[in-house]
Design an enzyme around this catalytic site. Structure first.
Site, PDB file in Angstrom:
ATOM      1  N   ARG A 178      17.762   8.296  -7.337  1.00 19.66           N
ATOM      2  CA  ARG A 178      17.915   9.710  -6.964  1.00 19.66           C
ATOM      3  C   ARG A 178      18.400   9.715  -5.505  1.00 19.66           C
ATOM      4  NH1 ARG A 178      11.366  10.698  -6.579  1.00 19.66           N
ATOM      5  NH2 ARG A 178      11.009   9.152  -4.945  1.00 19.66           N
ATOM      6  N   SER A 205      16.418   5.292  -0.433  1.00 18.78           N
ATOM      7  CA  SER A 205      16.797   4.074  -1.163  1.00 18.78           C
ATOM      8  C   SER A 205      18.288   4.100  -1.498  1.00 18.78           C
ATOM      9  CB  SER A 205      15.997   3.946  -2.457  1.00 18.78           C
ATOM     10  OG  SER A 205      14.640   3.768  -2.186  1.00 18.78           O
ATOM     11  N   ASN A 221       5.928   6.653 -12.278  1.00 15.71           N
ATOM     12  CA  ASN A 221       7.096   7.543 -12.478  1.00 15.71           C
ATOM     13  C   ASN A 221       7.949   7.137 -13.668  1.00 15.71           C
ATOM     14  OD1 ASN A 221       6.313   8.511 -10.048  1.00 15.71           O
ATOM     15  ND2 ASN A 221       8.180   8.057  -8.917  1.00 15.71           N
ATOM     16  N   HIS A 279       6.886  -5.267 -14.948  1.00 16.11           N
ATOM     17  CA  HIS A 279       5.439  -5.135 -15.179  1.00 16.11           C
ATOM     18  C   HIS A 279       5.299  -4.426 -16.520  1.00 16.11           C
ATOM     19  CE1 HIS A 279       1.231  -4.644 -14.590  1.00 16.11           C
ATOM     20  NE2 HIS A 279       1.243  -3.443 -14.039  1.00 16.11           N
ATOM     21  N   GLU A 302      -4.593  -8.054  -8.976  1.00 17.43           N
ATOM     22  CA  GLU A 302      -4.387  -7.217  -7.781  1.00 17.43           C
ATOM     23  C   GLU A 302      -5.639  -6.395  -7.434  1.00 17.43           C
ATOM     24  OE1 GLU A 302      -0.830  -5.506  -9.265  1.00 17.43           O
ATOM     25  OE2 GLU A 302      -1.770  -3.718 -10.097  1.00 17.43           O
ATOM     26  N   GLU A 312     -11.163 -14.280  13.470  1.00 18.35           N
ATOM     27  CA  GLU A 312     -11.956 -15.133  12.587  1.00 18.35           C
ATOM     28  C   GLU A 312     -11.721 -14.827  11.109  1.00 18.35           C
ATOM     29  OE1 GLU A 312     -13.713 -17.728  13.625  1.00 18.35           O
ATOM     30  OE2 GLU A 312     -13.957 -18.161  11.501  1.00 18.35           O
ATOM     31  N   GLU A 371      -7.054 -15.860  10.660  1.00 20.72           N
ATOM     32  CA  GLU A 371      -7.190 -17.245  10.179  1.00 20.72           C
ATOM     33  C   GLU A 371      -7.145 -17.336   8.649  1.00 20.72           C
ATOM     34  OE1 GLU A 371     -10.280 -19.452  12.179  1.00 20.72           O
ATOM     35  OE2 GLU A 371      -9.842 -21.269  11.031  1.00 20.72           O
TER      36      GLU A 371
HETATM   37  N1  NDP Z   1       6.002  -4.432  -5.408  1.00 24.32           N
HETATM   38  C1  NDP Z   1       6.066  -5.630  -5.969  1.00 24.32           C
HETATM   39  O1  NDP Z   1       6.271  -6.645  -5.289  1.00 24.32           O
HETATM   40  C2  NDP Z   1       5.926  -5.810  -7.438  1.00 24.32           C
HETATM   41  C3  NDP Z   1       6.226  -4.782  -8.289  1.00 24.32           C
HETATM   42  N2  NDP Z   1       6.294  -5.009  -9.639  1.00 24.32           N
HETATM   43  C4  NDP Z   1       6.711  -3.936 -10.506  1.00 24.32           C
HETATM   44  O2  NDP Z   1       8.049  -3.549 -10.151  1.00 24.32           O
HETATM   45  C5  NDP Z   1       8.236  -2.162 -10.416  1.00 24.32           C
HETATM   46  C6  NDP Z   1       8.741  -1.487  -9.144  1.00 24.32           C
HETATM   47  O3  NDP Z   1       7.720  -1.513  -8.181  1.00 24.32           O
HETATM   48  P1  NDP Z   1       8.052  -1.529  -6.602  1.00 24.32           P
HETATM   49  O4  NDP Z   1       9.241  -2.376  -6.345  1.00 24.32           O
HETATM   50  O5  NDP Z   1       6.762  -1.832  -5.923  1.00 24.32           O
HETATM   51  O6  NDP Z   1       8.446  -0.016  -6.368  1.00 24.32           O
HETATM   52  P2  NDP Z   1       8.758   0.710  -4.973  1.00 24.32           P
HETATM   53  O7  NDP Z   1       7.784   1.824  -4.834  1.00 24.32           O
HETATM   54  O8  NDP Z   1       8.856  -0.291  -3.876  1.00 24.32           O
HETATM   55  O9  NDP Z   1      10.221   1.291  -5.195  1.00 24.32           O
HETATM   56  C7  NDP Z   1      10.468   2.285  -6.122  1.00 24.32           C
HETATM   57  C8  NDP Z   1      11.932   2.671  -6.113  1.00 24.32           C
HETATM   58  O10 NDP Z   1      12.119   3.669  -7.118  1.00 24.32           O
HETATM   59  C9  NDP Z   1      12.784   4.784  -6.558  1.00 24.32           C
HETATM   60  N3  NDP Z   1      12.315   5.984  -7.239  1.00 24.32           N
HETATM   61  C10 NDP Z   1      11.062   6.492  -7.282  1.00 24.32           C
HETATM   62  N4  NDP Z   1      11.018   7.572  -8.067  1.00 24.32           N
HETATM   63  C11 NDP Z   1      12.280   7.765  -8.514  1.00 24.32           C
HETATM   64  C12 NDP Z   1      12.877   8.731  -9.375  1.00 24.32           C
HETATM   65  N5  NDP Z   1      12.161   9.733  -9.906  1.00 24.32           N
HETATM   66  N6  NDP Z   1      14.193   8.618  -9.647  1.00 24.32           N
HETATM   67  C13 NDP Z   1      14.923   7.622  -9.106  1.00 24.32           C
HETATM   68  N7  NDP Z   1      14.425   6.675  -8.287  1.00 24.32           N
HETATM   69  C14 NDP Z   1      13.111   6.751  -7.997  1.00 24.32           C
HETATM   70  C15 NDP Z   1      12.422   4.768  -5.087  1.00 24.32           C
HETATM   71  O11 NDP Z   1      13.432   5.448  -4.369  1.00 24.32           O
HETATM   72  P3  NDP Z   1      13.172   6.618  -3.300  1.00 24.32           P
HETATM   73  O12 NDP Z   1      13.542   6.021  -1.968  1.00 24.32           O
HETATM   74  O13 NDP Z   1      14.127   7.676  -3.726  1.00 24.32           O
HETATM   75  O14 NDP Z   1      11.730   7.035  -3.403  1.00 24.32           O
HETATM   76  C16 NDP Z   1      12.427   3.268  -4.810  1.00 24.32           C
HETATM   77  O15 NDP Z   1      13.740   2.833  -4.554  1.00 24.32           O
HETATM   78  C17 NDP Z   1       6.886  -1.661 -10.923  1.00 24.32           C
HETATM   79  O16 NDP Z   1       6.905  -1.735 -12.312  1.00 24.32           O
HETATM   80  C18 NDP Z   1       5.895  -2.667 -10.355  1.00 24.32           C
HETATM   81  O17 NDP Z   1       4.691  -2.769 -11.095  1.00 24.32           O
HETATM   82  C19 NDP Z   1       6.038  -6.233 -10.185  1.00 24.32           C
HETATM   83  C20 NDP Z   1       5.727  -7.295  -9.378  1.00 24.32           C
HETATM   84  C21 NDP Z   1       5.539  -7.143  -7.960  1.00 24.32           C
HETATM   85  C1  LIG Z   2      -0.330  -8.404  -6.062  1.00 20.63           C
HETATM   86  C2  LIG Z   2       0.371  -7.090  -6.279  1.00 20.63           C
HETATM   87  C3  LIG Z   2       1.486  -7.142  -7.301  1.00 20.63           C
HETATM   88  O1  LIG Z   2       0.940  -7.425  -8.575  1.00 20.63           O
HETATM   89  C4  LIG Z   2       2.448  -8.239  -6.931  1.00 20.63           C
HETATM   90  C5  LIG Z   2       3.141  -8.199  -5.626  1.00 20.63           C
HETATM   91  O2  LIG Z   2       2.626  -9.182  -7.659  1.00 20.63           O
HETATM   92  C6  LIG Z   2       2.162  -5.776  -7.376  1.00 20.63           C
HETATM   93  O3  LIG Z   2       2.151  -5.180  -8.455  1.00 20.63           O
HETATM   94  O4  LIG Z   2       2.712  -5.318  -6.371  1.00 20.63           O
END
Ligand code: NDP
Ligand SMILES: CC[C@](O)(C(C)=O)C(=O)O
Length: 329
Positions: free
Chosen positions: A48, A52, A84, A107, A194, A226, A230
């Site tokens: 959107r 991002s 979402n 996920h 997590e 501590e 660490e």
């Molecule tokens: N974080 C991680 O390291 C990990 C995440 N996952 C999985 O990966 C997936 C993504 O998580 P994560 O990367 O943390 O997500 P983030 O919250 O970091 O990023 C979400 C992205 O989605 C966009 N977004 C949110 N809502 C909308 C919408 N309605 N329409 C269009 N774009 C939208 C956001 O853009 P905007 O700037 O517009 O809000 C942003 O770019 C999940 O399923 C999570 O469980 C799995 C392993 C680890």
């Molecule tokens: C430990 C949190 C996590 O599961 C990951 C980074 O792997 C997540 O969903 O963000």
């Protein structure tokens, strides 16, 4: 035995001529998209308008509204926040999914808990890096990789598994290792990890140690170094060579205290709490709670986040990082 895959098990050619739409450009979206592009894949981004979108454009990607990206794609990797995904899927992705598309997740939450029900005409797979998105990118740039899990929920084309493996290779995961799993196993173990250990468990343990020392009259800076600073140095050793390597490096005094006192902190009550947390995940109770929390604009999430942001340990940490040169960019 769990099936393991490495670089030579994945054939990247299955992605030749296929367009991958990465939907979302946050932690995982950015890391995965950049790695895939550097691995030679054709990647577009679905978003959107907002921050991002701006960032993905600056990184040189073609960016489209989610519906348009889904329409143009052969592989749709949904990297939106879990809470979402179902609404965006219903409104923007599902109406534009071509037959034989590979629908992908990092996920299993939305598939496992029935929030998204794809049609039988598409593949449904998971490539789930076992690490934060920023590390997925950093490790790739260092020539290494973050391990990942793959799973096939639905194989409409016969190519689902090969696509998942090639994608895992594209993000660098086969440089580490890729394990075969199921959506159920990934979802339940990931949520448990997590909540009870990696994020919830660790922050609660650190806070408890910090508060115990500060309440006993020790300087907050001492307590911080501590129990928090660490922590990373100790965990790095465990990561590299297990408990044995860490114990080889610490003093005998520390090792005796570790072996005899640690189990008093994580005793039977902690095990019982972990079992309860796991049951809430398995029964869907946690998923329901989290979805409902979002429907009412996250009052609990916001209050608890604010309280932790204001905790003394965060203020002391910010101050310590200011006076330690290695934290200055
Ligand atoms: N974080 C991680 O390291 C990990 C995440 N996952 C999985 O990966 C997936 C993504 O998580 P994560 O990367 O943390 O997500 P983030 O919250 O970091 O990023 C979400 C992205 O989605 C966009 N977004 C949110 N809502 C909308 C919408 N309605 N329409 C269009 N774009 C939208 C956001 O853009 P905007 O700037 O517009 O809000 C942003 O770019 C999940 O399923 C999570 O469980 C799995 C392993 C680890
Ligand atoms: C430990 C949190 C996590 O599961 C990951 C980074 O792997 C997540 O969903 O963000």
């Amino acid at each position: 035995m769990v099936q393991k895959y490495y670089e030579s098990d994945a054939d990247p050619r299955i992605l030749d001529g296929r367009t991958i739409a990465v939907i979302g450009y946050g932690s995982q979206g950015r890391g995965q998209a950049l790695n895939l592009r550097d691995s030679g894949c054709r990647v577009i981004i679905g978003l959107r308008p907002g921050n991002s979108w701006q960032r993905a454009s600056e990184d040189g990607f073609e960016v489209y509204p989610v519906a348009e990206a889904a329409r143009r794609a052969d592989v749709v990797q949904i990297l939106l926040p879990d809470e979402n995904q179902a609404a965006v899927y219903r409104a923007e992705i599902s109406p534009n999914l071509k037959e034989n598309t590979c629908l992908m997740f990092s996920h299993g939450f939305n598939i496992h808990y029935g929030q998204i029900v794809p049609p039988p005409t598409v593949d449904v797979v998971m490539v789930a890096p076992k690490g934060p998105g920023h590390m997925v990118r950093r490790m790739y740039e260092e020539g290494k990789g973050v391990p990942a899990l793959i799973a096939v929920q639905q194989d409409a084309t016969g190519d689902a598994h090969a696509i998942a493996l090639a994608y895992a290779r594209g993000i660098g995961a086969t440089r580490a290792v890729v394990l075969e799993t199921t959506f159920a196993e990934e979802t339940e173990t990931d949520l448990f990890g997590e909540q009870a250990v990696l994020c919830g468990g660790v922050t609660s343990l650190i806070k408890a140690g910090f508060e115990t020392l500060v309440n006993a009259g020790y300087a907050p800076e001492m307590a911080y170094l501590e129990v928090l600073h660490e922590m990373k140095l100790i965990v790095d050793l465990i990561y590299e060579g297990g408990f044995t390597k860490m114990r080889d490096s610490i003093s005998n005094t520390a090792q005796y205290g570790d072996l005899t006192r640690g189990p008093r902190v994580i005793g039977p009550e902690a095990y019982a709490a972990m079992e309860e947390i796991l049951e809430e995940i398995q029964s869907g109770e946690f998923a329901r709670e989290w979805m409902l929390e979002n429907l009412v604009n996250r009052p609990v999430f916001n209050a608890l986040t604010k309280a932790d942001e204001e905790h003394l340990i965060e203020q002391v940490g910010a101050e310590i990082r200011r006076f330690m040169p290695q934290f200055q960019k």
